[in-house]
Design a protein around this motif. Sequence first.
Motif: not given
Length: 408
Positions: A319-348
């Motif tokens: 449960v840990i990674y998908p929850t961290l990923n979700s909270k990290g991405i949904s902490g931004f506006k939907k129009a920024q979800h691609g970029a936010a997901g990319g940043i977290i994916l980079f560090f992942t």
Amino acid sequence: MKNAAAARPVNLVLITWLTYLMFMMFAMTTDAVGVIIPQIIKDYGLSMTQAGAFHYATMAGIALAGLGLGFLADRMGRKWTIILGLAMFALNAFLFALGNDFLFFTSLLFVSGLSIGVFKTGALALIGDISTSTQSHTRVMNRVEGFFGVGAIIGPLIVTQLLLSGASWKWLYVIAGLLCSLLILAAFTVKYPSTHQPSQETVNLKASLAMLKDPYAMAFSGLAMLYVGVETAIYVWMPTLLAGYQGPAMWLALYALSVFFVLRAAGRFLGSWMLARLSWTVVLALCSGAILICFVLALFGGQALAVYVLPLSGLFMSVIYPTLNSKGISGFKKAQHGAAGGIILFFTCISAVIAPLAMGAISDVFGQAKYGFVLATSLAALLFVALLFNLIRDPSAERLKALDVSEY
């Protein structure tokens, strides 16, 4: 025809299933690496550090795409970003059938990582479009990662059967390429939900890199890095740690990675259910504590305990990674979800490269794989402390609450 296509209703059920299957398909390749590495060590006479390039190359490609191309999902749209990434992945996968050289395969794995980074950021952004709240986003993300877990079960099993039948592991990638081709055809036929189109000035590489200054994005990226460092110890090095095991659980040692992935997949579906009833901060603190206990027992109990507790840790990791990923991405506006997901994916993926590389190097220096697990246990301890702090302080609560109102 154009008007008819525009009028076609958005099929959210089909889009959701396509997203599930995308994650399942690429997990078949990325999470089978632990089974492939012992074979290439034997085939090419490599050290553990050198053989780990089969993992590092893919993760490096995903990381670069996440940081440099994550904005494509916001600029091009989810559908065409996904199709672009899937097409790159399929073409690259078929090339595995043509070669028999370690450097050639490593190069293909790097391109495969770039492809995954493109379509995964598109899919991560799409999850925001089909969710109804930040809580819904987290539940959907856990179900998506549940299907990733299913792919992680199927991939190692396919490789094991290929090797037992005398065939090469590389046919796994050809199989994945065929599945990917079917997903491309399906993606072309589906109408995706419309999203707010930001100005091009806010959706480019410069704007994406500006997120590196956001403490919220960095906090969740750091937590993701710690978690991935722990998880990669299992699927990259656990088969090597358990090699030569002689004891009452011989069958478990043989199928330890598959058992881990089965428990991780089951735990993600269970996690989606738990998160609908418990605070995510409580769930993550408890699960990270259980992971730490498993690693400490494995470290001090040797193979006799590791053969049981390391596969079991998959249930708590789920449960840990998908929850961290979700909270990290949904902490931004939907129009920024691609970029936010990319940043977290980079560090992942940076963690997915550095952590197992360091573990392999430490193991090579001291001559045994267990020494790499000392580092993994240290990372598990840091993760537990961080998530315990998150439980006590809950620093993201206000931001998520505000976005629930403005975005969903």
